[in-house]
Design a protein around this motif. Structure first.
Motif, PDB file in Angstrom:
ATOM      1  N   SER A   1       3.112  52.688  21.434  1.00  0.00           N
ATOM      2  CA  SER A   1       4.411  52.018  21.377  1.00  0.00           C
ATOM      3  C   SER A   1       4.292  50.670  20.676  1.00  0.00           C
ATOM      4  O   SER A   1       5.246  50.166  20.094  1.00  0.00           O
ATOM      5  N   ASP A   2       3.104  50.076  20.751  1.00  0.00           N
ATOM      6  CA  ASP A   2       2.811  48.871  19.979  1.00  0.00           C
ATOM      7  C   ASP A   2       1.299  48.857  19.733  1.00  0.00           C
ATOM      8  O   ASP A   2       0.592  49.785  20.145  1.00  0.00           O
ATOM      9  N   LEU A   3       0.806  47.804  19.097  1.00  0.00           N
ATOM     10  CA  LEU A   3      -0.612  47.797  18.714  1.00  0.00           C
ATOM     11  C   LEU A   3      -1.526  47.773  19.943  1.00  0.00           C
ATOM     12  O   LEU A   3      -2.571  48.421  19.965  1.00  0.00           O
ATOM     13  N   ARG A   4      -1.104  47.032  20.979  1.00  0.00           N
ATOM     14  CA  ARG A   4      -1.896  46.974  22.220  1.00  0.00           C
ATOM     15  C   ARG A   4      -2.052  48.371  22.821  1.00  0.00           C
ATOM     16  O   ARG A   4      -3.145  48.794  23.191  1.00  0.00           O
ATOM     17  N   ASP A   5      -0.950  49.073  22.877  1.00  0.00           N
ATOM     18  CA  ASP A   5      -0.939  50.428  23.433  1.00  0.00           C
ATOM     19  C   ASP A   5      -1.818  51.352  22.586  1.00  0.00           C
ATOM     20  O   ASP A   5      -2.620  52.148  23.119  1.00  0.00           O
ATOM     21  N   ALA A   6      -1.710  51.232  21.269  1.00  0.00           N
ATOM     22  CA  ALA A   6      -2.525  52.075  20.381  1.00  0.00           C
ATOM     23  C   ALA A   6      -4.005  51.776  20.593  1.00  0.00           C
ATOM     24  O   ALA A   6      -4.841  52.690  20.662  1.00  0.00           O
ATOM     25  N   ALA A   7      -4.336  50.484  20.724  1.00  0.00           N
ATOM     26  CA  ALA A   7      -5.744  50.094  20.911  1.00  0.00           C
ATOM     27  C   ALA A   7      -6.270  50.635  22.238  1.00  0.00           C
ATOM     28  O   ALA A   7      -7.373  51.199  22.298  1.00  0.00           O
ATOM     29  N   ASP A   8      -5.493  50.479  23.300  1.00  0.00           N
ATOM     30  CA  ASP A   8      -5.937  50.975  24.614  1.00  0.00           C
ATOM     31  C   ASP A   8      -6.200  52.472  24.567  1.00  0.00           C
ATOM     32  O   ASP A   8      -7.202  52.959  25.084  1.00  0.00           O
ATOM     33  N   LYS A   9      -5.283  53.197  23.941  1.00  0.00           N
ATOM     34  CA  LYS A   9      -5.431  54.658  23.864  1.00  0.00           C
ATOM     35  C   LYS A   9      -6.658  55.037  23.039  1.00  0.00           C
ATOM     36  O   LYS A   9      -7.416  55.940  23.415  1.00  0.00           O
ATOM     37  N   ALA A  10      -6.854  54.349  21.914  1.00  0.00           N
ATOM     38  CA  ALA A  10      -7.975  54.700  21.033  1.00  0.00           C
ATOM     39  C   ALA A  10      -9.307  54.413  21.730  1.00  0.00           C
ATOM     40  O   ALA A  10     -10.193  55.281  21.780  1.00  0.00           O
ATOM     41  N   TYR A  11      -9.443  53.223  22.311  1.00  0.00           N
ATOM     42  CA  TYR A  11     -10.741  52.857  22.910  1.00  0.00           C
ATOM     43  C   TYR A  11     -11.059  53.697  24.148  1.00  0.00           C
ATOM     44  O   TYR A  11     -12.229  53.956  24.434  1.00  0.00           O
ATOM     45  N   ALA A  12     -10.031  54.148  24.872  1.00  0.00           N
ATOM     46  CA  ALA A  12     -10.294  55.007  26.041  1.00  0.00           C
ATOM     47  C   ALA A  12     -10.996  56.289  25.590  1.00  0.00           C
ATOM     48  O   ALA A  12     -11.896  56.793  26.274  1.00  0.00           O
ATOM     49  N   VAL A  13     -10.605  56.797  24.432  1.00  0.00           N
ATOM     50  CA  VAL A  13     -11.237  58.030  23.933  1.00  0.00           C
ATOM     51  C   VAL A  13     -12.579  57.726  23.272  1.00  0.00           C
ATOM     52  O   VAL A  13     -13.543  58.484  23.418  1.00  0.00           O
ATOM     53  N   VAL A  14     -12.658  56.597  22.561  1.00  0.00           N
ATOM     54  CA  VAL A  14     -13.943  56.190  21.965  1.00  0.00           C
ATOM     55  C   VAL A  14     -15.036  56.194  23.036  1.00  0.00           C
ATOM     56  O   VAL A  14     -16.145  56.682  22.830  1.00  0.00           O
ATOM     57  N   ASP A  15     -14.693  55.660  24.214  1.00  0.00           N
ATOM     58  CA  ASP A  15     -15.687  55.552  25.284  1.00  0.00           C
ATOM     59  C   ASP A  15     -16.114  56.908  25.832  1.00  0.00           C
ATOM     60  O   ASP A  15     -17.156  57.015  26.472  1.00  0.00           O
ATOM     61  N   LYS A  16     -15.327  57.933  25.572  1.00  0.00           N
ATOM     62  CA  LYS A  16     -15.665  59.272  26.097  1.00  0.00           C
ATOM     63  C   LYS A  16     -16.486  60.102  25.116  1.00  0.00           C
ATOM     64  O   LYS A  16     -16.919  61.212  25.453  1.00  0.00           O
ATOM     65  N   VAL A  17     -16.659  59.614  23.894  1.00  0.00           N
ATOM     66  CA  VAL A  17     -17.463  60.370  22.928  1.00  0.00           C
ATOM     67  C   VAL A  17     -18.935  60.195  23.278  1.00  0.00           C
ATOM     68  O   VAL A  17     -19.416  59.062  23.406  1.00  0.00           O
ATOM     69  N   GLU A  18     -19.635  61.301  23.451  1.00  0.00           N
ATOM     70  CA  GLU A  18     -21.046  61.248  23.846  1.00  0.00           C
ATOM     71  C   GLU A  18     -21.930  61.465  22.636  1.00  0.00           C
ATOM     72  O   GLU A  18     -21.921  62.539  22.032  1.00  0.00           O
TER      73      GLU A  18
END
Ligand code: AMP
Ligand code: GLY
Length: 429
Positions: A393-410
């Motif tokens: 919905s905004d850049l903060r939201d996009a960043a939160d969503k992206a980094y949550a998945v980044v952290d799950k990549v093994e």
């Protein structure tokens, strides 16, 4: 426009994966073939091996799959004239011919084009001889920027703080050929300060439209430190390009550039990537032109474009851009690039990667340097390996969503920047 088109996407990086997904989303597309593609693209579409710089091989492939549109992703095939070969044989191609591709493949050619058309850019001179280049340094204020004129995958640019550094950069390029033939000619340029932004301008038949401005993160390290890379992350829209800046860009940069293309007889059908430096007074200058989508900028721009980008690309390919009123989705998009440990220096390949199964709404994992082994295991196969994109919905939201998945990549080698978008999220830091 034909429904159910077959699209051939040439290339195999994150940008091409984004282009492939955009084709799969388009109502106009029935089938997508990627060549050569990568491990992630192979899970979503047919991938065919090809030497993307060999015009005859690409032509044979385009014929074999009955392509209604060929999208050329990277610069190397464009510089090699692959678009010309395809167009001559009657194919619709998104991507300029060899002559126009010199705007990217020769920085000396690009700088002359900018000068001849009165487009603002850093002061410069080009050289092929060491002695002349070194003598010219007497007239320079430092830092200066020394650039290999030819293609060097974003790495042939050295910012030199003093004369000694500039001399050694000149020798490395012209004498030692650190960048091979790309450094046969060099450009020495005034150092510009300000904020960078990337603008993708779709051109066809004398008309153009702009996608939203974006910002790349070229350095490997957080806080913009360390060597330049192909790009470690990006976001859009970039607020640094205000309406007022955009008006100057149109008037001082895009209008004379379009006129310059016309005067030079260049029928440009593709995207012109305008690399901008915007100073603290909001005055824009051209840092560089590229003749293809930015990578990773493309990965955030396509999902934000509500108008079907495939339709725009067909119109450009036909040399009659008719859709000039673009619609964009609300909100913002971000990509965080996951690179191999050691990139942009030497790095390991062949490391196993485990991806999260279910992705949240608006999040995608795009592949760049990956491949599948015989057992279907995903392996790293390049410097920039994956990119996690998120629309929010905004850049903060996009960043939160992206980094949550980044952290799950093994993946043991996983290397990325935590600060993508920080300049816009925290303007004072
Ligand atoms: P280029 O490939 O010419 O865009 O250069 C790559 C990167 O080097 C740019 O994105 C800038 O970060 C930096 N750069 C290039 N030219 C200049 C310049 N004249 N002044 C300051 N930074 C520059
Ligand atoms: N992201 C910069 C480039 O594609 O050249």
């Amino acid at each position: 426009m034909d429904e159910g088109m077959t699209v051939l996407v040439l290339g195999g990086g994150g940008r091409e994966h984004a282009l492939l997904k955009c084709c799969l989303r388009s109502e106009r597309v029935g089938r997508v073939v990627a060549a050569p593609g990568n491990g992630g693209m192979a899970r979503e579409a047919e991938c065919r091996p090809v030497d993307a710089e060999d015009g005859d091989a690409v032509l044979a492939l385009a014929r074999a799959c009955g392509a209604d549109l060929v999208i050329i992703g990277p610069e190397a095939p464009l510089a090699a004239g692959v678009a010309d070969v395809l167009r001559k044989a009657g194919f619709r191609v998104f991507g300029p011919g060899r002559e126009a591709a010199r705007l990217e493949s020769s920085k000396a050619f690009c700088k002359a084009f900018l000068r001849d058309n009165g487009v603002p850019t850093a002061a410069w001179a080009n050289f092929t001889e060491v002695a002349e280049a070194v003598a010219w340094l007497d007239r320079c204020a430092f830092p200066v920027v020394v650039k290999a004129s030819g293609l060097a995958a974003g790495k042939g640019v050295i910012i030199c703080e003093d004369r000694e550094a500039a001399e050694s950069a000149i020798r490395e390029m012209l004498e030692e050929r650190r960048f091979g033939e790309s450094g046969r000619e060099i450009v020495i340029e005034e150092f510009l300060t300000g904020q960078e932004a990337s603008l993708m301008v779709l051109i066809g038949g004398g008309d153009y439209v702009c996608l939203q401005p974006s910002q790349d993160h070229k350095r490997i390290g957080e806080g913009d430190t360390g060597p330049n890379t192909g790009g470690m992350g990006a976001y859009a829209p970039a607020a640094v390009v205000t309406e007022a800046v955009m008006a100057k860009v149109r008037e001082r940069i895009l209008a004379p550039t379009m006129e310059g293309l016309r005067k030079a007889g260049l029928d440009y059908r593709g995207v012109l990537f305008v690399g901008l430096m915007i100073d603290d007074k909001g005055e824009p200058k051209v840092l560089e032109f590229n003749v293809r989508f930015g990578d990773p900028e493309c990965q955030v721009l396509l999902p934000l474009c509500e108008t079907d980008p495939v339709q725009l690309m067909v119109e450009c390919a036909e040399g009659r851009l008719a859709t000039t009123n673009l619609r964009f989705h609300e909100g913002a998009a971000m990509i965080v690039v996951l690179a191999a440990k050691g990139y942009p220096g030497s790095y390991a390949k062949g490391e196993p990667i485990g991806l999260p199964g279910q992705l949240p709404e608006g999040v995608d994992i795009l592949h760049a340097g990956t491949r599948l082994d015989e057992a279907g295991q995903l392996l790293s196969a390049g410097g920039r390996v994956l990119g996690v994109t998120a629309v929010g919905s905004d850049l903060r939201d996009a960043a939160d969503k992206a980094y949550a998945v980044v952290d799950k990549v093994e993946w043991v080698g996983k290397t990325f920047r935590r600060d993508i978008g920080q300049r816009q999220l925290h303007p004072t830091s």
